[in-house]
Write an enzyme that holds these catalytic residues in place. Structure first.
Site, PDB file in Angstrom:
ATOM      1  N   GLU A   1      11.512 -11.485   6.015  1.00 48.13           N
ATOM      2  CA  GLU A   1      10.873 -11.529   4.704  1.00 48.13           C
ATOM      3  C   GLU A   1      11.710 -12.380   3.771  1.00 48.13           C
ATOM      4  OE1 GLU A   1       9.310  -7.924   2.530  1.00 48.13           O
ATOM      5  OE2 GLU A   1      10.886  -8.516   1.104  1.00 48.13           O
TER       6      GLU A   1
ATOM      7  N   THR B   1       6.878 -12.611  -0.193  1.00 46.93           N
ATOM      8  CA  THR B   1       6.500 -11.586  -1.155  1.00 46.93           C
ATOM      9  C   THR B   1       5.622 -12.170  -2.253  1.00 46.93           C
ATOM     10  OG1 THR B   1       8.458 -11.915  -2.535  1.00 46.93           O
ATOM     11  CG2 THR B   1       8.635 -10.330  -0.733  1.00 46.93           C
TER      12      THR B   1
ATOM     13  N   ASP C   1       3.185  -2.228  -7.334  1.00 51.99           N
ATOM     14  CA  ASP C   1       3.542  -1.497  -8.545  1.00 51.99           C
ATOM     15  C   ASP C   1       2.763  -2.057  -9.728  1.00 51.99           C
ATOM     16  OD1 ASP C   1       5.499   0.101  -7.255  1.00 51.99           O
ATOM     17  OD2 ASP C   1       6.886  -1.609  -7.292  1.00 51.99           O
TER      18      ASP C   1
ATOM     19  N   ALA D   1      -4.044   0.392  -0.803  1.00 53.36           N
ATOM     20  CA  ALA D   1      -3.858  -0.690   0.154  1.00 53.36           C
ATOM     21  C   ALA D   1      -4.982  -0.706   1.186  1.00 53.36           C
ATOM     22  CB  ALA D   1      -2.504  -0.547   0.844  1.00 53.36           C
TER      23      ALA D   1
ATOM     24  N   HIS E   1       6.402   8.270   0.933  1.00 51.87           N
ATOM     25  CA  HIS E   1       6.218   7.416  -0.232  1.00 51.87           C
ATOM     26  C   HIS E   1       6.711   8.140  -1.483  1.00 51.87           C
ATOM     27  CE1 HIS E   1       4.239   4.972  -3.314  1.00 51.87           C
ATOM     28  NE2 HIS E   1       4.102   4.038  -2.385  1.00 51.87           N
TER      29      HIS E   1
END
Length: 312
Positions: A15, A46, A107, A125, A173
């Site tokens: 990533e 990202t 977020d 999601a 989570h």
């Protein structure tokens, strides 16, 4: 191009994130080239909450697509966005040749709290996964293919599937309301069409291995890649704990704090991450996903130390 997690050697992925200044682009391009030398299955990029880095993300994804042989995977977040804007963004990425996504709720944008009435049209999601799949289906032209052994007969050809990854949370989570809500959420993402899960960071191999075991028992069948983050400074560890909500790994924390030199801290972080790599692979992990922090030296050292690669 489809993400293949079955072919040897150990599947690797990384990533990275779009640089925050123009001056940082050349260095990141060098990092991408170095990461590409170990033949990763994909490099994910990202994406900022609320669309703050859409253009920069696409620029970096296009660079990976056009300048390497590595599959680029685009992060997409949906919180705070409308169906219209998210639909348009998915189409923009697909039109640019990007065919793999990591679907995230994300977020809230700055100044918006979880308690605000409007957090966007997409609530999860799983809904974003469905939208990505639907947009791709709408864009794929209708094609026919012959029916083997039946002269003159035709059928609708299967469309090329795109890869849609989702996040998984080995230790739950932060917003989970009950013990296994994160596993129920992963099941919902799978049902929506997700083809792969990538875990958020963890510091102990058992966190990942037990999570996979519980997920499989619950009915999750898609591959679950362990997301591993080499942490090489006390400041980064504190910041990581603050953002992720993970418990502080006491042994790693003490080791980083008592080591006075940056070089020594670097080696401690590499050794910890490479040990995680070896342990999760021994436990059956289908590959390794490394959070690179836009630096190739550390993650490539982790892979060499773990015996996954000999070059890079």
């Amino acid at each position: 191009m489809s993400i293949d997690l079955s072919a040897p050697p150990v599947p690797i992925s990384f990533e990275v994130y779009p640089p925050r200044s123009e001056a940082a682009w050349p260095k990141l391009h060098q990092t991408i080239q170095r990461l590409a030398t170990v033949n990763p299955r994909f490099i994910s990029v990202t994406y900022g909450a609320g669309g703050t880095t859409g253009g920069r993300s696409l620029e970096l994804l296009s660079h990976i697509l056009n300048e390497t042989n590595v599959e680029p995977l685009a992060h997409l977040t949906c919180v705070g966005s409308t169906y219209e804007t998210t639909n348009a963004l998915i189409r923009e990425f697909l039109d640019a040749g990007i065919g793999s996504f990591l679907a995230l709720r994300g977020d809230p944008p700055p100044g918006v709290s979880e308690d605000d009435q409007f957090l966007g049209d997409l609530e999860s999601a799983a809904q974003l996964v469905q939208l990505i799949d639907r947009v791709q289906a709408e864009r794929t032209p209708y094609r026919e293919e012959p029916v083997p052994g039946v002269p003159g007969a035709a059928r609708v050809a299967r469309r090329d599937n795109i890869d849609i990854a989702v996040a998984a949370f080995p230790n739950g989570h932060p917003r989970s309301r009950y013990a296994n809500e994160h596993i129920d959420a992963l099941l919902a993402k799978q049902a929506a069409g997700a083809t792969l899960a990538i875990t958020q960071l963890f510091f102990h191999a058992d966190d990942y291995l037990s999570f996979v075991q519980r997920s499989r028992a619950a009915g999750v069948t898609i591959p679950i890649l362990p997301g591993i983050m080499p942490v090489t400074t006390p400041a980064r560890l504190r910041r990581t704990i603050e953002l992720s909500g993970e418990p502080m790994p006491a042994e790693l924390s003490v080791a980083l704090e008592v080591e006075p030199t940056p070089e020594g801290q670097q080696q401690i972080g590499i050794a910890h991450a490479s040990a995680l790599v070896r342990e999760v692979l021994a436990g059956g992990a289908p590959g390794i996903h490394l959070y690179a922090f836009n630096n190739h030296d550390t993650v490539l050292a982790v892979l060499r130390d773990a015996g996954v690669t000999t070059d890079g």
